[in-house]
Design an enzyme around this catalytic site. Structure first.
Site, short mmCIF file in Angstrom:
data_model
loop_
_atom_site.label_atom_id
_atom_site.label_comp_id
_atom_site.label_asym_id
_atom_site.label_seq_id
_atom_site.Cartn_x
_atom_site.Cartn_y
_atom_site.Cartn_z
N ILE A 26 0.84 -1.20 0.00
CA ILE A 26 0.00 0.00 0.00
C ILE A 26 0.87 1.25 0.00
O ILE A 26 1.83 1.33 0.77
CB ILE A 26 -1.00 -0.03 1.19
CG1 ILE A 26 -1.82 1.25 1.24
CG2 ILE A 26 -0.34 -0.29 2.51
CD1 ILE A 26 -3.06 1.13 2.10
N THR A 27 0.53 2.19 -0.86
CA THR A 27 1.28 3.44 -0.90
C THR A 27 0.65 4.44 0.07
O THR A 27 -0.57 4.51 0.21
CB THR A 27 1.30 4.05 -2.32
OG1 THR A 27 -0.02 4.43 -2.70
CG2 THR A 27 1.84 3.06 -3.35
N GLY A 28 1.51 5.18 0.77
CA GLY A 28 1.03 6.25 1.65
C GLY A 28 0.23 5.74 2.83
O GLY A 28 -0.94 6.09 3.00
N ALA A 29 0.89 4.94 3.67
CA ALA A 29 0.17 4.38 4.83
C ALA A 29 0.63 5.00 6.14
O ALA A 29 0.39 4.45 7.21
CB ALA A 29 0.34 2.86 4.85
N GLY A 32 -4.00 8.95 7.53
CA GLY A 32 -5.28 8.91 6.86
C GLY A 32 -5.84 7.53 6.59
O GLY A 32 -5.68 6.59 7.38
N TYR A 185 -5.79 18.95 -9.19
CA TYR A 185 -6.03 17.74 -8.38
C TYR A 185 -7.05 16.85 -9.06
O TYR A 185 -6.85 15.64 -9.19
CB TYR A 185 -6.50 18.13 -6.98
CG TYR A 185 -6.93 16.95 -6.12
CD1 TYR A 185 -6.00 15.99 -5.70
CD2 TYR A 185 -8.26 16.77 -5.72
CE1 TYR A 185 -6.39 14.90 -4.92
CE2 TYR A 185 -8.65 15.70 -4.94
CZ TYR A 185 -7.71 14.76 -4.54
OH TYR A 185 -8.09 13.68 -3.77
#
Ligand SMILES: NC(=O)c1ccc[n+]([C@@H]2O[C@H](COP(=O)([O-])OP(=O)(O)OC[C@H]3O[C@@H](n4cnc5c(N)ncnc54)[C@H](OP(=O)(O)O)[C@@H]3O)[C@@H](O)[C@H]2O)c1
Length: 316
Positions: A26-29, A32, A185
């Protein structure tokens, strides 16, 4: 009409079985919904490999998870900055060296609403570079490992794909003219979705059924997304919103991506997420997918542009 596949409560982690032996990348854990997704999977004994940009934050969250689930919780991190293609290549090589199977590659990390136009070291507008190009390269480099594992690719999108241009600004991908934080974005999240739907088409054309590709979004969730990269006014408004029932917890926001990483029988040409008010909160299921997200000529052109931009040609 609300999706009733999983009953009135929608999909919840109560549906998860034991995940021993399954590996989720998982990316960006570090924060959030990515952090909460990692937590939910670990609770069911999965192995979790986090691809994070900050070593310090990674060590802190791993320590917290081991405190919660015990020292034997199988969670580790590999440093990866999605906004730097060289870092993505290094991280992917490290994943291939250390991670013999990938049951799901969850494309979760993102930056949002960067107030002034910035370029990545590779020369891309920062949101497009981080959210789309970084993941596009990562998925290409890890694809065969996912395929060998008969795994899944999960793209964490945003309802923001309905805002802004609702197409890709091929004449000015980096917003040299008329940069607006939200428009840029929205385009980056639409690009991520188009990557997923075009990948589905390419897999089908190649007669491949070894990888499933799913798209979801967390609705409106209380995370650090805007606090990390948004401008002062956007940060204030987003904080105000968290005081209303229009924002749910990051834990709930993680459910769509955990569902897409684990649940059988989902549709690929779909968008999963909360199905309550404005699809920002509420029971998790299949939501509305507007056709501009799979506009075929645009998806094909984006794929070609992306291959050239990141210097990687997919072989399917
Ligand atoms: N929250 C919402 O309401 C909402 C709504 C729609 C869609 N989403 C989507 O949900 C996903 C998760 O966002 P979130 O709300 O949980 O945000 P978040 O709390 O800010 O978490 C984002 C994660 O991405 C990481 N990240 C940012 N830039 C990175 C980079 N260059 N390389 C590697 N990792 C990077 C962050 O790392 P650091 O900790 O180092 O900053 C953090 O771990 C995103 O795809 C976002 O677009 C969120």
């Amino acid at each position: 009409m609300a999706d009733t596949t999983f009953g009135p409560k929608g999909w919840t982690p109560e549906r998860l079985g034991d995940l021993t032996g399954k590996t989720f990348v998982i990316t960006g854990a570090t924060a959030g919904v990515g952090f909460q997704a990692a937590r939910t999977l670990l609770k069911k004994n999965a192995s979790v490999v986090m691809l994070n940009r900050s070593a310090e934050k990674s060590q802190a969250v791993i320590a917290a998870l081991k405190t919660e689930f015990g020292a034997r919780a199988d969670v580790r991190f590999i440093r990866m900055d999605l906004s730097v293609l060289a870092s993505v290549r290094e991280a992917a090589a490290e994943v291939l060296r250390t991670t013999p199977r990938i049951d799901a590659l969850i494309n979760n990390a993102a930056i949002a609403q960067t107030p002034t136009r910035k370029l990545t070291v590779d020369g891309f507008e920062s949101q497009l570079g981080t959210n789309h190009y970084g993941h596009f390269l990562l998925n290409g480099l890890l694809f065969e490992r996912v395929a060998e594992s008969k795994g899944r690719i999960v793209v964490v999108a945003s309802q923001g794909y309905n805002l802004g241009l609702r197409t890709i600004n091929f004449d000015d991908m980096n917003w040299d003219k008329g940069y607006r934080p939200n428009t840029a974005y929205s385009q980056s999240k639409l690009a991520q979705m188009m990557f997923a739907y075009e990948l589905q088409d390419r897999l089908a054309a190649a007669g491949r059924t070894d990888v499933q590709v799913y798209v979801c979004h967390p609705g409106s969730s209380a995370t650090s997304l805007i606090a990390t990269s948004g401008g002062r006014l956007t940060r204030f408004l987003s904080w105000l919103m968290t005081k209303t029932p229009l924002v749910q917890s990051a834990e709930r926001g993680a459910w769509p991506e955990v569902m897409c990483a684990t649940e059988d029988g989902l549709e690929q040409r779909a968008l999963y997420g909360p199905t309550g008010f404005l699809q920002m909160v509420g029971p998790v299921g299949r939501g509305t997918l507007n056709p501009h997200a799979y506009d075929k000529p645009v998806m094909q052109q984006l794929w070609d542009v992306s291959e050239k931009a990141v210097g990687y040609e997919w072989k399917l």
